[in-house]
Enzyme design. Structure first.
Site, PDB file in Angstrom:
ATOM      1  CE1 TYR A 144      -2.385   3.297   2.427  1.00  0.00           C
ATOM      2  CE2 TYR A 144      -3.754   2.448   0.661  1.00  0.00           C
ATOM      3  CZ  TYR A 144      -3.478   3.424   1.602  1.00  0.00           C
ATOM      4  OH  TYR A 144      -4.306   4.516   1.717  1.00  0.00           O
ATOM      5  CG  ASP A 239       5.875   3.674   0.652  1.00  0.00           C
ATOM      6  OD1 ASP A 239       4.685   3.439   0.351  1.00  0.00           O
ATOM      7  OD2 ASP A 239       6.187   4.425   1.596  1.00  0.00           O
ATOM      8  CE  LYS A 267       2.196   4.967   8.015  1.00  0.00           C
ATOM      9  NZ  LYS A 267       0.785   4.923   8.392  1.00  0.00           N
TER      10      LYS A 267
HETATM   11  P1  KE4 Z   1      -0.848   8.485   4.278  1.00  0.00           P
HETATM   12  O1  KE4 Z   1      -1.294   9.164   2.994  1.00  0.00           O
HETATM   13  O2  KE4 Z   1      -1.949   7.678   4.918  1.00  0.00           O
HETATM   14  O3  KE4 Z   1      -0.134   9.449   5.231  1.00  0.00           O
HETATM   15  O4  KE4 Z   1       0.322   7.442   3.864  1.00  0.00           O
HETATM   16  C1  KE4 Z   1       0.032   6.454   2.908  1.00  0.00           C
HETATM   17  C2  KE4 Z   1       1.004   5.299   3.071  1.00  0.00           C
HETATM   18  C3  KE4 Z   1       2.042   5.170   2.160  1.00  0.00           C
HETATM   19  N1  KE4 Z   1       2.943   4.168   2.266  1.00  0.00           N
HETATM   20  C4  KE4 Z   1       2.874   3.273   3.285  1.00  0.00           C
HETATM   21  C5  KE4 Z   1       3.898   2.182   3.357  1.00  0.00           C
HETATM   22  C6  KE4 Z   1       1.839   3.370   4.258  1.00  0.00           C
HETATM   23  O5  KE4 Z   1       1.792   2.453   5.263  1.00  0.00           O
HETATM   24  C7  KE4 Z   1       0.889   4.398   4.157  1.00  0.00           C
HETATM   25  C8  KE4 Z   1      -0.253   4.545   5.132  1.00  0.00           C
HETATM   26  N2  KE4 Z   1      -0.427   3.471   6.061  1.00  0.00           N
HETATM   27  C9  KE4 Z   1      -1.782   3.217   6.503  1.00  0.00           C
HETATM   28  C10 KE4 Z   1      -1.747   2.086   7.540  1.00  0.00           C
HETATM   29  N3  KE4 Z   1      -1.407   0.858   6.986  1.00  0.00           N
HETATM   30  C11 KE4 Z   1      -2.408   4.443   7.048  1.00  0.00           C
HETATM   31  C12 KE4 Z   1      -3.650   4.227   7.886  1.00  0.00           C
HETATM   32  C13 KE4 Z   1      -4.869   4.777   7.186  1.00  0.00           C
HETATM   33  O6  KE4 Z   1      -5.008   4.580   5.962  1.00  0.00           O
HETATM   34  O7  KE4 Z   1      -5.686   5.374   7.914  1.00  0.00           O
END
Ligand code: KE4
Length: 428
Positions: A144, A239, A267
């Site tokens: 993701y 990533d 994060k």
């Molecule tokens: P954000 O756009 O949610 O800040 O980041 C996206 C993203 C990109 N790359 C990786 C490896 C990530 O884990 C994430 C976001 N992680 C999720 C949890 N698995 C965020 C939680 C959510 O979607 O509310």
């Protein structure tokens, strides 16, 4: 456990917010039941609006490496807010932040701040496309990278647990340039590279996946992937939105000993505020506007408050490198306790851990890619989640996520968690 106030708030929220939440994974859809509305966090714990206390292993989905409200972040925010919230003009803190990130992650020679992990990954793909003049890119099934259209193809995390790994609204045109490979399967990469010769701008990978549960790349796989990208002049993007500053000060690339061409962060680098970043080789990053033609922008990018919190977090890491030893010890202790429980109960569930990111899968097979992770019994996970919640332990409300240990978790927290884990599994 009284949860009336959460229930009332959730009914109200659903009238005005899609699904009652501002991010799908929070809605408890894949574990059942209604989400708890959280009132306050402190250290390793947080409390819901009905006053129930939990040991928190979500840590806001990764940002809280030091637990909730560490004083050094709160103090930095209090000082920053006196000067104002946002100027839309450059500030010295952005320079300090860029120097800190490039100092901690050797492969990052230049970095651009953005407001989320999604912005970071979509900007990195655009940088790679702009630099190479190529259009296609490879992602891995189960990884993701945020919710930009072209990533929502067989995506992990919430997209997976909500059963929309390929989301409606993503056009064929947008998806056409997204090529899908299998995690840890170098043959799937070789096949795509040979059938799309000189058309692939980038490969983007979670070097330690956290969105299909925790799955680490195999050493030979990532080494060969690096070599193929060198040979084919494909930009390798790590990533590290989740792994950056989580598994080591230098992220997964330090743990694996592999340097990507571009990295994305999020994060932890925001200290709990909305921050993302992408960076890497100078010759690629200099293509980004205004030094180059590849456009990328953001009203609140490098926002003074977010920079103050993020800088305080990363400065704490720089000044206290031994935190990773502490995180390793605490996480290994938790993993050992879980494994002893599983042995005692005659269950052989897969347990994957890298540093303070961990996942127990409800499958007894080895989990080393998306297909094996997907064999997990998500219904059983849902029951386990609620058994743990009843005992005051807050885990990810979805099987395909990570459990995060912070420096704020105490031995008492860990022992309580280990005991709750054993009692929960017994009651399933
Ligand atoms: P954000 O756009 O949610 O800040 O980041 C996206 C993203 C990109 N790359 C990786 C490896 C990530 O884990 C994430 C976001 N992680 C999720 C949890 N698995 C965020 C939680 C959510 O979607 O509310």
């Amino acid at each position: 456990m009284k949860t009336e106030t959460s229930k009332k708030l959730f009914e109200e929220a659903k009238k005005y917010i899609p699904g009652g939440v501002n991010s799908p994974v929070r809605a408890f859809k894949s574990v059942g039941g209604d989400p708890l509305f959280i009132q306050r966090g402190e250290g390793s714990k947080f409390w819901d609006v009905d006053g129930n206390e939990y040991v928190d292993y979500i840590g806001s989905w990764g940002p809280h490496l030091f637990g909730h409200n560490p004083s050094f972040i709160i103090d930095a925010l209090k000082a920053a807010i006196e000067n104002g919230t946002s100027f839309g003009a450059p500030t010295s803190m952005e320079v300090e932040m860029a120097k800190l990130i490039t100092g901690l992650v050797p492969s990052v020679e230049m970095v651009r701040m953005v407001n989320s992990g999604t912005e970071a990954t979509m900007s990195a793909i655009r940088a790679a496309r702009g630099y190479t003049g190529r259009e296609k890119f490879i992602k891995f099934e189960g990884c993701y990278h945020g919710h930009a259209d072209y990533f929502l193809i067989k995506a992990g995390s919430g997209a997976l647990t909500l059963g929309v790994p390929t989301s409606p609204g993503v056009t064929k045109g947008n998806a056409a340039d997204t090529l899908l490979a299998d995690y840890n399967d170098i043959e799937s990469i070789k096949k795509l590279v040979s059938t799309n010769k000189n058309e692939i701008a980038a490969v983007i990978i979670e070097p330690i996946a956290g969105n299909m549960g925790v799955v680490k790349v195999k050493d030979d796989f990532i080494k060969e992937l690096r070599a193929i990208c060198d040979e084919e002049k494909i930009i390798l993007i790590f990533d590290e939105v989740m792994t950056g500053f989580r598994v080591a000060a230098g992220g997964a690339q330090e743990v694996l000993g592999i340097k990507p061409d571009l990295s994305t962060f999020g994060k932890i680098i925001g200290g709990g505020l909305p921050v993302g970043a992408f960076g890497g080789k100078r010759k690629i990053m200099e293509k980004i506007a205004p030094s180059g033609p590849v456009y990328q922008a953001g009203t609140l990018s490098g926002n003074p408050l977010a920079m103050a919190a993020g800088f305080a977090a990363l400065k704490h890491i720089k000044d206290n490198p031994n935190i990773y030893k502490e995180l390793e010890e605490k996480s290994a202790y938790l993993e050992k306790g879980f494994k002893e429980n599983l042995n005692a109960l005659g269950k052989n569930y897969a347990m994957n851990r890298v540093g303070s990111m961990m996942c127990m899968f409800f499958t007894e097979e080895i989990v080393d890619d998306f297909k094996s992770a997907f064999k997990s019994d998500t219904v059983l996970y849902g029951k386990y989640f609620h058994e743990m919640l009843k005992r005051g332990i807050y885990l990810a409300p979805a099987q395909f996520e990570a459990l995060f240990v912070s420096t704020a978790h105490t031995k008492e927290d860990l022992d309580k968690t280990i005991k709750s884990h054993k009692d929960s599994l017994k009651d399933l």
